[in-house]
Write a protein that holds these residues in place. Structure first.
Motif, mmCIF file in Angstrom:
data_model
loop_
_atom_site.group_PDB
_atom_site.id
_atom_site.type_symbol
_atom_site.label_atom_id
_atom_site.label_comp_id
_atom_site.label_asym_id
_atom_site.label_seq_id
_atom_site.Cartn_x
_atom_site.Cartn_y
_atom_site.Cartn_z
ATOM 1 N N LYS A 166 5.104 -6.521 -1.326
ATOM 2 C CA LYS A 166 4.613 -5.002 -1.364
ATOM 3 C C LYS A 166 5.808 -4.001 -0.915
ATOM 4 O O LYS A 166 6.385 -4.435 0.156
ATOM 5 N N ILE A 167 5.741 -2.904 -1.501
ATOM 6 C CA ILE A 167 6.908 -2.077 -1.057
ATOM 7 C C ILE A 167 6.139 -0.736 -0.530
ATOM 8 O O ILE A 167 5.471 -0.006 -1.290
ATOM 9 N N LYS A 168 6.488 -0.277 0.611
ATOM 10 C CA LYS A 168 5.874 1.030 1.151
ATOM 11 C C LYS A 168 6.875 2.188 0.667
ATOM 12 O O LYS A 168 8.039 2.047 1.032
ATOM 13 N N THR A 169 6.253 3.252 0.121
ATOM 14 C CA THR A 169 6.778 4.437 -0.340
ATOM 15 C C THR A 169 6.112 5.484 -0.039
ATOM 16 O O THR A 169 5.091 5.629 0.511
ATOM 17 N N GLU A 170 6.770 6.618 -0.371
ATOM 18 C CA GLU A 170 5.994 8.079 -0.074
ATOM 19 C C GLU A 170 4.703 8.314 -1.068
ATOM 20 O O GLU A 170 3.952 9.099 -0.907
ATOM 21 N N TYR A 171 4.716 7.330 -2.195
ATOM 22 C CA TYR A 171 3.640 7.557 -2.885
ATOM 23 C C TYR A 171 2.409 6.495 -2.647
ATOM 24 O O TYR A 171 1.455 6.684 -3.192
ATOM 25 N N GLY A 172 2.704 5.706 -1.740
ATOM 26 C CA GLY A 172 1.816 4.850 -1.352
ATOM 27 C C GLY A 172 2.358 3.428 -1.379
ATOM 28 O O GLY A 172 3.702 3.230 -1.348
ATOM 29 N N VAL A 173 1.618 2.165 -1.170
ATOM 30 C CA VAL A 173 1.988 0.914 -1.349
ATOM 31 C C VAL A 173 2.214 0.345 -2.739
ATOM 32 O O VAL A 173 1.302 0.502 -3.497
ATOM 33 N N LEU A 174 3.314 -0.175 -3.068
ATOM 34 C CA LEU A 174 3.738 -0.428 -4.401
ATOM 35 C C LEU A 174 3.669 -2.062 -4.551
ATOM 36 O O LEU A 174 4.141 -2.798 -3.613
#
Length: 267
Positions: A166-174
């Motif tokens: 899982k990748i935490k980004t400005e859009y949420g978790v991908l």
């Protein structure tokens, strides 16, 4: 007993001994040496793995392919025929660990294949699924059990994350992962980056995407489709691209969305 005599192919990478033995159950039945139409060397399948000097370090090679200008295109440390007589586990066990210079670090691993840019550095590294590699990104470390692709400048271009990453980004978790992406070469992977290390797109079978508007939010999620070979229902990964202030989402061939990023929430 007479000692076996082998042909020797002289190349800029040393004297190579093409394969002349097919009694081994793991050997593939393929031409030992192939050439392009203009007569330049295209590939050599070796009698035994030989150490080859590359920009990534010294790599054992059983199969080498070349660009028409003679520079190395791909190296396969082992190139056995997987079958009921020779399994993937046996091939993996036979493979020696290699030291490869990658993203500024020397890493010890078991590559399936290493691809190179024409006359340049590593283009892609493919590893065996029994292996695991962790790569640092600006979003944190990302694990892969398949491989990654690099730019000509040696920066990460794309990676195939292990399932569950899982990748935490400005859009949420991908949750980037595409079960249909596993190929022979780790190029064009699910999670893509620009030259500054920013995510430019990914594929997912886990994320749901809410599109906010004046009405109730629309929620997009991966759909199932029929596999043409087996007739079974298989999940299709959604494709997401980030373009400045827009997000482009492909659910399937009939459903495509191009919307402002402020309207998108990943779940």
């Amino acid at each position: 007993m007479n000692e076996k005599k082998y042909s020797v192919l002289k190349t800029p990478y040393g004297d190579l001994i093409p394969n002349a033995t097919y009694s081994d159950v793991r050997k593939k039945y393929r031409e030992s040496v192939t050439y392009y139409d203009d007569g330049s060397l295209e590939s050599v399948y070796l009698e035994e793995p030989q150490p080859i000097e590359t920009v990534a370090g010294t790599i054992d090679a059983e199969l080498i392919t070349f660009y028409p200008d003679g520079t190395i295109k791909r190296i396969f440390p082992l190139y056995g025929q997987l079958s009921g007589y020779w399994t993937e586990a046996e091939e993996y066990e036979l493979l020696r660990e290699q030291s490869v210079e990658l993203l500024g670090k020397v890493r010890t691993l078991k590559p399936l294949c290493i691809s190179f840019y024409q006359g340049g550095g590593i283009k892609a590294l493919t590893i065996w699924p029994q292996s695991e590699l962790s790569v640092d990104t600006k979003y944190g470390p990302v694990r892969t059990r398949f491989g990654l692709e690099l730019t000509k400048n040696g920066q990460i271009k794309s990676i195939e994350p292990a399932f569950g990453e899982k990748i935490k980004t400005e859009y949420g978790v991908l949750y980037p992962f595409d079960p249909a992406s596993y190929r022979l070469h780790a190029e064009g992977n699910s999670l893509c980056f620009d030259e500054n290390g920013n995510i430019t797109g990914f594929k997912t079978i886990k994320n749901k995407i809410a599109i906010r508007g004046e009405q109730e939010p629309i929620v997009l999620e991966p759909v199932y489709e029929t596999d043409f070979l087996t007739g079974n229902k298989v999940i299709r990964a959604m494709e997401v691209g980030f373009r400045e202030k827009r997000v482009q989402i492909t659910v399937d061939e009939e459903h495509f969305y191009d919307i402002g990023k402020e309207q998108v929430v990943f779940r």
